[in-house]
Design a protein around this motif. Structure first.
Motif, PDB file in Angstrom:
ATOM      1  N   TYR A   1       0.822  -1.212   0.000  1.00 43.23           N
ATOM      2  CA  TYR A   1       0.000   0.000   0.000  1.00 43.23           C
ATOM      3  C   TYR A   1       0.854   1.260   0.000  1.00 43.23           C
ATOM      4  O   TYR A   1       0.601   2.196  -0.773  1.00 43.23           O
ATOM      5  CB  TYR A   1      -0.904   0.015   1.237  1.00 43.23           C
ATOM      6  CG  TYR A   1      -2.091  -0.895   1.176  1.00 43.23           C
ATOM      7  CD1 TYR A   1      -3.270  -0.503   0.546  1.00 43.23           C
ATOM      8  CD2 TYR A   1      -2.056  -2.157   1.770  1.00 43.23           C
ATOM      9  CE1 TYR A   1      -4.378  -1.340   0.507  1.00 43.23           C
ATOM     10  CE2 TYR A   1      -3.151  -2.998   1.733  1.00 43.23           C
ATOM     11  CZ  TYR A   1      -4.317  -2.591   1.099  1.00 43.23           C
ATOM     12  OH  TYR A   1      -5.412  -3.418   1.054  1.00 43.23           O
ATOM     13  N   THR A   2       1.854   1.303   0.857  1.00 38.56           N
ATOM     14  CA  THR A   2       2.660   2.522   0.971  1.00 38.56           C
ATOM     15  C   THR A   2       3.373   2.831  -0.340  1.00 38.56           C
ATOM     16  O   THR A   2       3.332   3.965  -0.836  1.00 38.56           O
ATOM     17  CB  THR A   2       3.682   2.377   2.109  1.00 38.56           C
ATOM     18  OG1 THR A   2       2.982   2.293   3.364  1.00 38.56           O
ATOM     19  CG2 THR A   2       4.619   3.583   2.151  1.00 38.56           C
TER      20      THR A   2
ATOM     21  N   TRP B   1       0.678   3.946  -3.144  1.00 41.54           N
ATOM     22  CA  TRP B   1       0.121   5.297  -2.966  1.00 41.54           C
ATOM     23  C   TRP B   1       1.207   6.364  -3.031  1.00 41.54           C
ATOM     24  O   TRP B   1       1.013   7.424  -3.625  1.00 41.54           O
ATOM     25  CB  TRP B   1      -0.637   5.390  -1.646  1.00 41.54           C
ATOM     26  CG  TRP B   1      -2.029   4.836  -1.702  1.00 41.54           C
ATOM     27  CD1 TRP B   1      -2.525   3.758  -1.037  1.00 41.54           C
ATOM     28  CD2 TRP B   1      -3.128   5.348  -2.482  1.00 41.54           C
ATOM     29  NE1 TRP B   1      -3.843   3.562  -1.344  1.00 41.54           N
ATOM     30  CE2 TRP B   1      -4.245   4.513  -2.233  1.00 41.54           C
ATOM     31  CE3 TRP B   1      -3.271   6.404  -3.366  1.00 41.54           C
ATOM     32  CZ2 TRP B   1      -5.496   4.730  -2.828  1.00 41.54           C
ATOM     33  CZ3 TRP B   1      -4.513   6.626  -3.965  1.00 41.54           C
ATOM     34  CH2 TRP B   1      -5.606   5.796  -3.690  1.00 41.54           C
ATOM     35  N   LYS B   2       2.367   6.091  -2.430  1.00 43.26           N
ATOM     36  CA  LYS B   2       3.441   7.094  -2.440  1.00 43.26           C
ATOM     37  C   LYS B   2       3.897   7.387  -3.867  1.00 43.26           C
ATOM     38  O   LYS B   2       4.227   8.546  -4.202  1.00 43.26           O
ATOM     39  CB  LYS B   2       4.624   6.634  -1.597  1.00 43.26           C
ATOM     40  CG  LYS B   2       5.688   7.720  -1.401  1.00 43.26           C
ATOM     41  CD  LYS B   2       6.778   7.251  -0.424  1.00 43.26           C
ATOM     42  CE  LYS B   2       7.749   8.398  -0.126  1.00 43.26           C
ATOM     43  NZ  LYS B   2       8.417   8.926  -1.333  1.00 43.26           N
TER      44      LYS B   2
ATOM     45  N   TYR C   1       1.498  10.053  -5.171  1.00 40.22           N
ATOM     46  CA  TYR C   1       1.709  11.371  -4.565  1.00 40.22           C
ATOM     47  C   TYR C   1       3.006  11.991  -5.078  1.00 40.22           C
ATOM     48  O   TYR C   1       3.060  13.191  -5.383  1.00 40.22           O
ATOM     49  CB  TYR C   1       1.732  11.255  -3.040  1.00 40.22           C
ATOM     50  CG  TYR C   1       0.356  11.138  -2.421  1.00 40.22           C
ATOM     51  CD1 TYR C   1      -0.261  12.237  -1.829  1.00 40.22           C
ATOM     52  CD2 TYR C   1      -0.341   9.938  -2.447  1.00 40.22           C
ATOM     53  CE1 TYR C   1      -1.524  12.141  -1.269  1.00 40.22           C
ATOM     54  CE2 TYR C   1      -1.617   9.828  -1.888  1.00 40.22           C
ATOM     55  CZ  TYR C   1      -2.195  10.935  -1.303  1.00 40.22           C
ATOM     56  OH  TYR C   1      -3.448  10.834  -0.767  1.00 40.22           O
TER      57      TYR C   1
ATOM     58  N   PHE D   1       2.853  13.105   0.571  1.00 36.35           N
ATOM     59  CA  PHE D   1       2.258  11.815   0.923  1.00 36.35           C
ATOM     60  C   PHE D   1       2.083  11.666   2.425  1.00 36.35           C
ATOM     61  O   PHE D   1       1.021  11.238   2.904  1.00 36.35           O
ATOM     62  CB  PHE D   1       3.130  10.687   0.372  1.00 36.35           C
ATOM     63  CG  PHE D   1       2.732   9.318   0.840  1.00 36.35           C
ATOM     64  CD1 PHE D   1       1.515   8.772   0.450  1.00 36.35           C
ATOM     65  CD2 PHE D   1       3.575   8.568   1.656  1.00 36.35           C
ATOM     66  CE1 PHE D   1       1.143   7.494   0.865  1.00 36.35           C
ATOM     67  CE2 PHE D   1       3.215   7.295   2.071  1.00 36.35           C
ATOM     68  CZ  PHE D   1       1.999   6.754   1.683  1.00 36.35           C
TER      69      PHE D   1
ATOM     70  N   SER E   1      -1.001  12.986   4.134  1.00 34.77           N
ATOM     71  CA  SER E   1      -2.286  12.379   3.797  1.00 34.77           C
ATOM     72  C   SER E   1      -2.631  11.191   4.689  1.00 34.77           C
ATOM     73  O   SER E   1      -3.761  10.695   4.662  1.00 34.77           O
ATOM     74  CB  SER E   1      -2.283  11.916   2.337  1.00 34.77           C
ATOM     75  OG  SER E   1      -1.490  10.743   2.179  1.00 34.77           O
ATOM     76  N   LEU E   2      -1.682  10.706   5.465  1.00 34.82           N
ATOM     77  CA  LEU E   2      -1.858   9.462   6.197  1.00 34.82           C
ATOM     78  C   LEU E   2      -2.670   9.650   7.471  1.00 34.82           C
ATOM     79  O   LEU E   2      -2.557  10.668   8.159  1.00 34.82           O
ATOM     80  CB  LEU E   2      -0.497   8.868   6.555  1.00 34.82           C
ATOM     81  CG  LEU E   2       0.418   8.510   5.377  1.00 34.82           C
ATOM     82  CD1 LEU E   2       1.773   8.053   5.883  1.00 34.82           C
ATOM     83  CD2 LEU E   2      -0.219   7.448   4.495  1.00 34.82           C
TER      84      LEU E   2
ATOM     85  N   TRP F   1      -5.342  -0.641   4.772  1.00 34.98           N
ATOM     86  CA  TRP F   1      -5.872   0.231   3.726  1.00 34.98           C
ATOM     87  C   TRP F   1      -6.453   1.540   4.257  1.00 34.98           C
ATOM     88  O   TRP F   1      -6.404   2.567   3.585  1.00 34.98           O
ATOM     89  CB  TRP F   1      -6.901  -0.519   2.875  1.00 34.98           C
ATOM     90  CG  TRP F   1      -8.207  -0.845   3.549  1.00 34.98           C
ATOM     91  CD1 TRP F   1      -8.506  -1.964   4.266  1.00 34.98           C
ATOM     92  CD2 TRP F   1      -9.397  -0.044   3.545  1.00 34.98           C
ATOM     93  NE1 TRP F   1      -9.795  -1.914   4.728  1.00 34.98           N
ATOM     94  CE2 TRP F   1     -10.375  -0.744   4.288  1.00 34.98           C
ATOM     95  CE3 TRP F   1      -9.735   1.189   2.986  1.00 34.98           C
ATOM     96  CZ2 TRP F   1     -11.664  -0.254   4.490  1.00 34.98           C
ATOM     97  CZ3 TRP F   1     -11.013   1.681   3.179  1.00 34.98           C
ATOM     98  CH2 TRP F   1     -11.962   0.973   3.934  1.00 34.98           C
TER      99      TRP F   1
ATOM    100  N   ARG G   1      -5.318   3.462   6.483  1.00 30.26           N
ATOM    101  CA  ARG G   1      -4.270   4.441   6.795  1.00 30.26           C
ATOM    102  C   ARG G   1      -4.127   5.458   5.654  1.00 30.26           C
ATOM    103  O   ARG G   1      -3.705   6.602   5.868  1.00 30.26           O
ATOM    104  CB  ARG G   1      -2.948   3.717   7.013  1.00 30.26           C
ATOM    105  CG  ARG G   1      -1.763   4.608   7.422  1.00 30.26           C
ATOM    106  CD  ARG G   1      -0.533   3.722   7.609  1.00 30.26           C
ATOM    107  NE  ARG G   1       0.671   4.443   7.968  1.00 30.26           N
ATOM    108  CZ  ARG G   1       1.074   4.701   9.210  1.00 30.26           C
ATOM    109  NH1 ARG G   1       0.340   4.306  10.248  1.00 30.26           N
ATOM    110  NH2 ARG G   1       2.207   5.344   9.442  1.00 30.26           N
ATOM    111  N   TYR G   2      -4.507   5.066   4.446  1.00 29.62           N
ATOM    112  CA  TYR G   2      -4.266   5.852   3.244  1.00 29.62           C
ATOM    113  C   TYR G   2      -5.550   6.566   2.823  1.00 29.62           C
ATOM    114  O   TYR G   2      -6.654   6.054   3.023  1.00 29.62           O
ATOM    115  CB  TYR G   2      -3.738   4.940   2.136  1.00 29.62           C
ATOM    116  CG  TYR G   2      -2.582   4.109   2.645  1.00 29.62           C
ATOM    117  CD1 TYR G   2      -1.280   4.611   2.639  1.00 29.62           C
ATOM    118  CD2 TYR G   2      -2.810   2.857   3.220  1.00 29.62           C
ATOM    119  CE1 TYR G   2      -0.226   3.876   3.170  1.00 29.62           C
ATOM    120  CE2 TYR G   2      -1.760   2.119   3.752  1.00 29.62           C
ATOM    121  CZ  TYR G   2      -0.472   2.640   3.733  1.00 29.62           C
ATOM    122  OH  TYR G   2       0.575   1.914   4.276  1.00 29.62           O
TER     123      TYR G   2
ATOM    124  N   TYR H   1      -8.490   7.423   0.985  1.00 32.17           N
ATOM    125  CA  TYR H   1      -9.254   6.694  -0.031  1.00 32.17           C
ATOM    126  C   TYR H   1     -10.734   6.970   0.177  1.00 32.17           C
ATOM    127  O   TYR H   1     -11.229   6.901   1.313  1.00 32.17           O
ATOM    128  CB  TYR H   1      -8.974   5.189   0.072  1.00 32.17           C
ATOM    129  CG  TYR H   1      -9.553   4.371  -1.071  1.00 32.17           C
ATOM    130  CD1 TYR H   1      -9.217   4.645  -2.394  1.00 32.17           C
ATOM    131  CD2 TYR H   1     -10.421   3.315  -0.818  1.00 32.17           C
ATOM    132  CE1 TYR H   1      -9.737   3.890  -3.442  1.00 32.17           C
ATOM    133  CE2 TYR H   1     -10.937   2.546  -1.852  1.00 32.17           C
ATOM    134  CZ  TYR H   1     -10.597   2.842  -3.160  1.00 32.17           C
ATOM    135  OH  TYR H   1     -11.110   2.095  -4.197  1.00 32.17           O
TER     136      TYR H   1
END
Length: 324
Positions: free
Chosen positions: A140-141, A144-145, A148, A155, A158-159, A168, A170-171, A173
């Motif tokens: 995931y990291t 998503w990173k 960003y 990034f 946004s967490l 999931w 944590r991000y 969405y």
């Protein structure tokens, strides 16, 4: 004051739009903005004519105060109809807007909610549908990173650090069923740029990830973050609860929504002028007017629903009651 935008075109969406417009007028009579139904024009990106041509539907939508907003599809069309919402936004008047998916019932006064249109946000009524990290990475990291970083966004900011790493939630969405901002022009241009670039060049981190149908929900958190927004505040908790219901598909509405939502749906659907049109759409005829929705409802305990939507779908299909 703000305007509302939804997408409407021939087929299922035209009937959903009737329920959306009727529910807005019934449950938010003080709403002073305009309800725009963006309708794509036929063109080279469409394999059919997407316009609403049924005279009865058009007349009823006009009576309910909806305004059609035709636009040309220059980027998506038939290959990705979810892209309609991305392309339509810039065609709105340059005033604050709230986007609603057409499969939404307004169940309370949206005009009474304390929107901060300078700080965009979107619906948190979602499951962890994207990404689906491969066992051997990236996780995931990294996924998503990479997005960003591509668009020069922070990034780390946004967490949600209350959630564990590689979980999931944590991000950032969202469900793209509703979102808002003060500027359709800025929001729409940013949304189109991010979505188009991701679709054209996903990058190595996204190589094993599906973009269809998730592209809008991949780009949306990046857009909201880029424009200074984030997760919705508690003051907007009435969205997706008491003031709106994103019901998705009619069997799912009957399966999981509250008695109040079902009662409001059926009160609207049985108004003679609305029933005269909605009965012409077989899934609505079956669920609402032939009362198959009540049979779906009897399959589930609303206090103990399956955790995953797919489990509900499977139960309904086994009972022979599934319809789109």
């Amino acid at each position: 004051m703000f305007n509302i935008l939804a997408i409407a075109q021939s087929g299922r969406l035209q009937y959903e739009a009737i329920l959306l417009a009727a529910s807005l007028r019934a449950h938010d009579p003080a709403f002073k903005g305009r309800l725009f139904l963006a309708t794509p024009n036929p063109g080279p990106l469409w394999d059919h004519d997407p316009r609403i041509t049924d005279a009865a539907t058009l007349s009823l939508l006009a009576d309910l105060g909806a305004e059609l907003l035709p636009f040309d599809s220059r980027h998506f069309g038939s290959s990705y109809p979810y892209g309609n919402k991305i392309e339509a936004i810039t065609h709105l008047p340059e005033e604050p807007f709230l986007f609603l998916d057409t499969d939404t019932l307004v169940t309370g006064p949206l005009s009474a909610l304390p929107f901060d249109f300078a700080r965009p946000s979107a619906s948190m009524k979602r499951e962890g549908t994207w990404p689906q990290p491969d066992l051997y990475g990236p996780g995931y990291t990294d996924i998503w990173k990479s997005l960003y970083d591509r668009f020069g966004l922070d990034f780390a900011a946004s967490l949600d650090l209350s959630q564990p790493d590689e979980y999931w939630q944590r991000y950032l969405y969202f469900n793209a069923g509703w979102f808002f901002h003060e500027s359709p022009r800025r929001f729409g241009k940013t949304f189109l740029r991010f979505a188009s670039e991701i679709a054209a060049h996903p990058g190595a981190a996204l190589a094993c990830q599906s973009l269809d149908p998730w592209l809008d929900q991949i780009a949306l958190p990046l857009v909201i973050h880029a424009l200074g927004g984030g997760r919705p505040p508690a003051s907007l908790g009435a969205l997706d609860t008491t003031h709106s219901c994103h019901w998705r598909l009619m069997p799912l509405l009957y399966a999981r929504e509250s008695d109040d939502v079902v009662a409001k749906l059926e009160a609207l659907a049985h108004r003679p002028e609305i029933a005269a049109v909605l009965r012409g759409y077989p899934p609505f005829k079956r669920m609402i007017y032939q009362q198959k929705g009540a049979e779906v409802r009897a399959l589930f305990d609303r206090a103990n629903l399956p955790r995953k939507e797919q489990a509900m779908r499977n139960t309904i299909k086994r009972a022979g009651l599934w319809t789109r």
